[in-house]
Design a protein around this motif. Structure first.
Motif, mmCIF file in Angstrom:
data_model
loop_
_atom_site.group_PDB
_atom_site.id
_atom_site.type_symbol
_atom_site.label_atom_id
_atom_site.label_comp_id
_atom_site.label_asym_id
_atom_site.label_seq_id
_atom_site.Cartn_x
_atom_site.Cartn_y
_atom_site.Cartn_z
ATOM 1 N N ALA A 293 51.320 43.779 41.430
ATOM 2 C CA ALA A 293 51.536 42.488 42.096
ATOM 3 C C ALA A 293 50.242 41.709 42.326
ATOM 4 C CB ALA A 293 52.248 42.703 43.433
ATOM 5 N N LEU A 294 49.100 42.347 42.163
ATOM 6 C CA LEU A 294 47.815 41.669 42.392
ATOM 7 C C LEU A 294 47.563 40.601 41.334
ATOM 8 C CD1 LEU A 294 45.517 44.773 43.031
ATOM 9 C CD2 LEU A 294 46.163 43.082 44.756
ATOM 10 N N ASP A 295 46.922 39.510 41.748
ATOM 11 C CA ASP A 295 46.362 38.586 40.765
ATOM 12 C C ASP A 295 45.227 39.318 40.056
ATOM 13 O OD1 ASP A 295 48.059 36.537 41.455
ATOM 14 O OD2 ASP A 295 46.712 35.719 42.968
ATOM 15 N N PRO A 296 44.903 38.918 38.807
ATOM 16 C CA PRO A 296 43.904 39.660 38.027
ATOM 17 C C PRO A 296 42.577 39.917 38.749
ATOM 18 C CG PRO A 296 45.007 38.070 36.639
ATOM 19 C CD PRO A 296 45.513 37.841 38.031
ATOM 20 N N GLU A 297 42.105 38.974 39.542
ATOM 21 C CA GLU A 297 40.804 39.142 40.210
ATOM 22 C C GLU A 297 40.950 39.476 41.689
ATOM 23 O OE1 GLU A 297 38.211 39.359 38.290
ATOM 24 O OE2 GLU A 297 39.562 38.867 36.644
ATOM 25 N N GLN A 298 42.126 39.961 42.087
ATOM 26 C CA GLN A 298 42.421 40.186 43.499
ATOM 27 C C GLN A 298 42.259 41.640 43.918
ATOM 28 O OE1 GLN A 298 46.491 39.199 44.384
ATOM 29 N NE2 GLN A 298 46.091 38.703 46.512
ATOM 30 N N ALA A 299 41.831 42.503 43.034
ATOM 31 C CA ALA A 299 41.759 43.932 43.344
ATOM 32 C C ALA A 299 40.818 44.180 44.514
ATOM 33 C CB ALA A 299 41.281 44.715 42.129
ATOM 34 N N PRO A 300 41.183 45.107 45.412
ATOM 35 C CA PRO A 300 40.286 45.456 46.516
ATOM 36 C C PRO A 300 38.924 45.903 45.987
ATOM 37 C CG PRO A 300 42.442 46.463 46.809
ATOM 38 C CD PRO A 300 42.435 45.868 45.435
ATOM 39 N N THR A 301 37.890 45.594 46.732
ATOM 40 C CA THR A 301 36.522 45.860 46.286
ATOM 41 C C THR A 301 36.280 47.307 45.846
ATOM 42 O OG1 THR A 301 35.685 44.042 47.629
ATOM 43 C CG2 THR A 301 34.085 45.719 46.964
ATOM 44 N N PRO A 302 36.684 48.334 46.611
ATOM 45 C CA PRO A 302 36.401 49.706 46.147
ATOM 46 C C PRO A 302 37.048 50.026 44.800
ATOM 47 C CG PRO A 302 37.100 49.707 48.443
ATOM 48 C CD PRO A 302 37.353 48.329 47.926
ATOM 49 N N LEU A 303 38.274 49.569 44.608
ATOM 50 C CA LEU A 303 38.985 49.812 43.356
ATOM 51 C C LEU A 303 38.331 49.051 42.207
ATOM 52 C CD1 LEU A 303 41.413 51.167 41.998
ATOM 53 C CD2 LEU A 303 42.832 49.260 42.796
ATOM 54 N N ASP A 304 37.984 47.814 42.454
ATOM 55 C CA ASP A 304 37.306 47.008 41.451
ATOM 56 C C ASP A 304 35.947 47.612 41.084
ATOM 57 O OD1 ASP A 304 37.127 44.504 39.858
ATOM 58 O OD2 ASP A 304 35.471 44.048 41.224
ATOM 59 N N ASP A 305 35.186 48.021 42.115
ATOM 60 C CA ASP A 305 33.865 48.608 41.869
ATOM 61 C C ASP A 305 33.966 49.905 41.068
ATOM 62 O OD1 ASP A 305 32.638 46.550 43.233
ATOM 63 O OD2 ASP A 305 32.273 47.695 45.066
ATOM 64 N N LEU A 306 35.001 50.703 41.376
ATOM 65 C CA LEU A 306 35.177 51.947 40.625
ATOM 66 C C LEU A 306 35.398 51.658 39.153
ATOM 67 C CD1 LEU A 306 35.667 55.013 40.343
ATOM 68 C CD2 LEU A 306 38.072 54.561 40.902
ATOM 69 N N LEU A 307 36.325 50.762 38.827
ATOM 70 C CA LEU A 307 36.592 50.473 37.415
ATOM 71 C C LEU A 307 35.393 49.853 36.734
ATOM 72 C CD1 LEU A 307 40.294 49.283 37.127
ATOM 73 C CD2 LEU A 307 39.286 51.427 36.449
ATOM 74 N N THR A 308 34.664 49.012 37.453
ATOM 75 C CA THR A 308 33.472 48.391 36.878
ATOM 76 C C THR A 308 32.419 49.451 36.550
ATOM 77 O OG1 THR A 308 33.899 46.349 38.089
ATOM 78 C CG2 THR A 308 31.651 46.681 37.289
ATOM 79 N N SER A 309 32.369 50.512 37.350
ATOM 80 C CA SER A 309 31.349 51.552 37.166
ATOM 81 C C SER A 309 31.647 52.477 35.990
ATOM 82 C CB SER A 309 31.216 52.405 38.429
ATOM 83 O OG SER A 309 32.282 53.344 38.553
ATOM 84 N N LEU A 310 32.864 52.450 35.475
ATOM 85 C CA LEU A 310 33.259 53.391 34.423
ATOM 86 C C LEU A 310 32.893 52.884 33.032
ATOM 87 C CD1 LEU A 310 36.801 54.381 35.783
ATOM 88 C CD2 LEU A 310 34.639 55.608 36.072
#
Length: 199
Positions: free
Chosen positions: A182-199
């Motif tokens: 249900a999230l907008d593409p750039e709406q992910a919570p910061t910890p979740l977004d940071d985790l995926l960015t780090s991979l």
């Protein structure tokens, strides 16, 4: 995908005290370089859903996402030569810090959720939007019954929603997927977004 499930099983078996050879051999054969360590299956559902929504195939990238079944297991996953990353709840951070320090594993790729990931997702979406999702999924009557229970009166709506998601077996896992969907593409919570960015 079946091979990654097999590796996940071998990795969890090794972390529980079994032999590490099968997990190491499979890691080499599958090209696994990173293990993402998560406390439970609802977190796993959320991470895999967001990765898919962003067009990423984590298994093809050499990333295995693992549900550890609790924060105190984190240190057991060090030692196979894999890069470790993950999410942890704020209240469990001390177990992660202690376990990773004992295992001499870096903590920089672990991201902290305020309260937990469900709480992060509810805040990102808004309580009204989460209630809309409950209605669409046929859980609104159960939600209304939950709200009438005296133990939940007077609590903030966000806390009530978070508690409701954990009241029935399998509900947190299902909503881990649905709330991320249900999230907008750039709406992910910061910890979740940071985790995926780090991979």
């Amino acid at each position: 995908m079946a091979d990654m499930r097999a590796f996940r099983g071998e990795l969890s078996g090794w972390a529980a005290g079994g032999p590490g050879g099968p997990a190491s051999d499979l890691a080499v054969r599958l090209g696994v370089r990173t293990a993402v360590l998560l406390e439970g299956p609802s977190d796993l559902a959320a991470v895999e859903t967001l990765a898919a929504r962003r067009g990423r195939d984590l298994a093809a990238e050499g990333v295995c996402v693992v549900s550890m079944g609790g924060a105190m297991s984190v240190g057991r996953y060090a030692g196979l030569g894999l890069r470790l990353a993950g999410l942890c709840d704020e209240g469990e951070q001390r177990f992660y810090d202690r376990g990773l320090k004992r295992a001499r594993a870096p903590r920089r790729n672990f991201f902290v959720c305020v309260t937990d990931l469900e709480d992060e997702l509810i805040r990102a979406l808004s309580t009204a939007r989460v209630e809309e999702i409950l209605r669409a999924e046929g859980d609104f009557r159960a939600w209304q019954t939950f709200l009438r229970q005296p133990a939940h009166h007077g609590r903030p709506r966000q806390q009530q929603l978070r508690r409701f998601l954990g009241t029935k077996k399998g509900r947190k896992i299902r909503y881990g997927h649905l709330l991320v969907e249900a999230l907008d593409p750039e709406q992910a919570p910061t910890p979740l977004d940071d985790l995926l960015t780090s991979l």
